[in-house]
Design an enzyme around this catalytic site. Structure first.
Site, PDB file in Angstrom:
ATOM      1  CB  THR A   1      -0.918  -0.009   1.234  1.00 52.13           C
ATOM      2  OG1 THR A   1      -1.633  -1.234   1.268  1.00 52.13           O
ATOM      3  CG2 THR A   1      -1.908   1.133   1.203  1.00 52.13           C
TER       4      THR A   1
ATOM      5  CG  PHE B   1       7.780 -11.638   4.420  1.00 51.91           C
ATOM      6  CD1 PHE B   1       6.433 -11.508   4.738  1.00 51.91           C
ATOM      7  CD2 PHE B   1       8.192 -12.823   3.826  1.00 51.91           C
ATOM      8  CE1 PHE B   1       5.517 -12.519   4.471  1.00 51.91           C
ATOM      9  CE2 PHE B   1       7.281 -13.845   3.562  1.00 51.91           C
ATOM     10  CZ  PHE B   1       5.953 -13.693   3.894  1.00 51.91           C
TER      11      PHE B   1
ATOM     12  CG  PHE C   1      -3.681   1.459  11.204  1.00 48.80           C
ATOM     13  CD1 PHE C   1      -4.561   0.389  11.078  1.00 48.80           C
ATOM     14  CD2 PHE C   1      -2.456   1.383  10.572  1.00 48.80           C
ATOM     15  CE1 PHE C   1      -4.206  -0.740  10.338  1.00 48.80           C
ATOM     16  CE2 PHE C   1      -2.097   0.269   9.836  1.00 48.80           C
ATOM     17  CZ  PHE C   1      -2.980  -0.796   9.714  1.00 48.80           C
TER      18      PHE C   1
ATOM     19  CD1 TRP D   1      -5.339   1.167   3.297  1.00 49.76           C
ATOM     20  CD2 TRP D   1      -6.894   2.438   4.285  1.00 49.76           C
ATOM     21  NE1 TRP D   1      -6.475   0.401   3.450  1.00 49.76           N
ATOM     22  CE2 TRP D   1      -7.445   1.144   4.056  1.00 49.76           C
ATOM     23  CE3 TRP D   1      -7.700   3.401   4.905  1.00 49.76           C
ATOM     24  CZ2 TRP D   1      -8.738   0.812   4.406  1.00 49.76           C
ATOM     25  CZ3 TRP D   1      -9.007   3.071   5.249  1.00 49.76           C
ATOM     26  CH2 TRP D   1      -9.515   1.779   5.002  1.00 49.76           C
TER      27      TRP D   1
END
Length: 558
Positions: free
Chosen positions: A75, A303, A383, A411
């Protein structure tokens, strides 16, 4: 009203015709092989004509060790590409293709998320342009030809107990990890033990992602070791005469796939080797093509930086002659709290002390990446529940490490949430401060290379390997493979081989339980701890909720 899901956002995208996206990069319609209206492959002829062009700046996006809290590396890669274009830079992104197995398991897709996605999301996360099916077919053609060779007289004197070439499929199926083939009588061949790996673990996948053209591809395929004779000498794919037909099957798959972001910016999506088993980067041919067509190329490695970035530097860059100009390490406040000891169910509550404690994991990655001589910028993937105090704690910690952390809201807001990050990354990439170097030289012994990664990247104490493994490495050195880099296979969840050991552990033993020679790909795999080359499905796989709705649209992909 509930927020839109990734697939709902992707479905509402106003895509432009792929020929128009290609035109923006200077790729004429005659050099694009369209797959529908929104995706296309770029011809090898066009790519060959780019060799004398100057390359743009290469930006690598990597991350801290993954946690169930989520990090958002892809993202961020997509968001940064959009952000660079939004501030007037000519930028392109390069990411990997999605594997079907994780899509129907628990990991989900590989197209980004929210308002930082690559589209068509459904196609990308399902069959796309058929590259993985071509790799599966080429791999299994070789497997069939090995057994057929033995059946019809075994001229190469293959010891069927030492056939190393397993079969593959692009699905998580634990029942196929270890099987017995050729049961049922003489007509079906000679019974032997074998098994299946997932397609992304195939050496064919790694080769496709490292080969520079079709000629190089065939040479690498021919150099793969598939079995050993009774005198223990290696049998190569070219001995079975499979390399030509395999190349034919991979002819189209070698051509990079061009798609677009939600904001209609160009994206190459090509290849997808497993990051903890193989080298975890998109194809060299896609990255190099993008660098000739754009001023900035944003790519990712799988990762955390202990796996993906290390292999990007020591394998991909070493073999392809690439050098990153800037590295972005992605972190989240939630993941810092998990590394600081907070349970997933308690992540919603503010806990600045846990954030500070968990930052040790981030600090280790920053230090490691700087060890390659490349400047680092930390992207805090935002977030909604993050508090100002928690964000400030991460920024202060990173500043104390001699780097800087920038809050990224791609996002939720797309490129508008990445303006500050894009501006700073472009400045760093243009600064000329990068002085790239690999972790170890080619002429170091194979075991010393394993130790170099274990000590300098993981901070392990002793590397534990029995005499058989050391003898095998020495034998490969005697056969001329000593100059190859090592590809470490271990859990992605920790610097150690214990997935439950978060943070920044030191001094632990690193057990090497097996080594494998990928002679065609050009690296030696060191398997550390317990690693599955064929994953299984979880108790409640995502496949249970993936369906077609009444309008015939895909639901449940993420």
């Amino acid at each position: 009203m509930a927020p839109k899901t990734d697939i709902e956002i992707a479905r509402a995208a106003r895509k432009k015709p792929i020929l128009e996206i290609g035109e923006r990069l200077g790729i004429g319609a005659d050099h694009l092989l369209p797959y529908g209206h929104d995706k296309a492959k770029v011809s090898q002829d066009f790519i060959d004509g780019l060799k004398d062009r100057q390359s743009g700046k290469l930006i690598l996006v990597t991350a801290i060790n993954p946690t169930p809290a989520g990090e958002g590396k892809t993202t961020t890669t997509v968001g940064l590409g959009d952000g660079l274009n939004a501030i007037g830079k000519k930028a392109c992104i390069c990411i990997r293709e999605a594997s079907l197995g994780p899509n129907f398991g628990m990991k989900g897709g590989a197209a980004g998320g929210g308002y930082a996605q690559v589209v068509p999301m459904e196609d990308m996360n399902l069959h796309f342009t058929g590259d993985f099916h071509a790799i599966t077919s080429a791999h299994n053609l070789l497997a069939a030809m090995i057994d057929n060779h033995v059946y019809w007289g075994n001229e190469e004197d293959i010891d069927i107990r030492r056939v190393t070439w397993r079969r593959v499929m692009d699905m998580n199926d634990r029942a196929l990890r270890q099987i017995t083939t050729s049961l049922g009588g003489v007509a079906n061949g000679f019974p032997r033990e074998t098994g299946f790996d997932i397609t992304v673990a195939s050496e064919v996948m790694a080769i496709l992602c490292l080969a520079k053209d079709l000629k190089d591809l065939q040479e690498r395929l021919g150099a793969m070791i598939v079995a050993y004779r009774r005198d223990k000498s290696p049998v190569y794919a070219r001995d079975i005469k499979a390399d030509g037909a395999m190349t034919v099957l991979l002819k189209d798959a070698m051509q990079p796939n061009l798609v677009q972001t939600l904001e209609n910016n160009p994206a190459f999506v090509h290849g997808g080797p497993f990051a903890n088993i193989a080298h975890g980067c998109n194809s060299v041919i896609a990255t190099k093509t993008a660098l000739k067509l754009a001023d900035y190329v944003v790519t990712e490695a799988g990762f955390g930086a202990d796996l993906g970035a290390e292999k990007f530097m020591n394998i991909k860059c070493r073999k392809a002659g690439l050098a990153p100009d800037c590295v972005v390490v992605v972190a989240t406040v939630r993941a810092m709290k998990m590394n600081g000891g907070v349970a997933k169910g308690d992540l919603g509550a503010e806990n600045v002390e846990a954030v500070k404690a968990g930052c040790a994991n981030l600090g280790r990655h920053i230090e490691n990446v700087k060890g390659f001589g490349v400047p680092v910028v930390v992207g805090i993937n935002h977030f909604a529940g993050d508090t100002e105090a928690e964000i400030a704690a991460v920024k202060a910690y990173v500043e104390g490490q001699g780097s800087e952390a920038i809050l990224c809201k791609h996002w939720a807001d797309g490129s508008k949430g990445m303006t500050e990050m894009a501006t700073r990354v472009a400045e760093v990439a243009d600064s000329g401060k990068a002085d790239f170097r690999t972790l170890y030289p080619d002429d170091m012994s194979l075991f010393e290379k394993i130790e170099a990664v274990a000590h300098k990247i993981y901070r392990a104490g002793a590397v534990v390997a029995d005499g058989k493994i050391r003898a095998q490495l020495k034998e490969w050195e005697d056969q001329g493979y000593g100059n190859l880099p090592v590809c470490m296979a271990k859990t992605q969840d920790s610097f150690s081989t214990d997935p439950g050991q978060r943070g920044a552990p030191t001094g632990f033993d690193l057990p090497v339980r097996e080594v494998r020679l990928s002679a065609g790909a050009g690296f030696v795999v060191a398997i550390c701890g317990e690693i599955m080359t064929m994953p299984g499905l979880p108790r409640q796989p995502s496949a249970e909720v993936i369906r077609l709705n009444d309008a015939g649209e895909v639901e449940g992909l993420f």
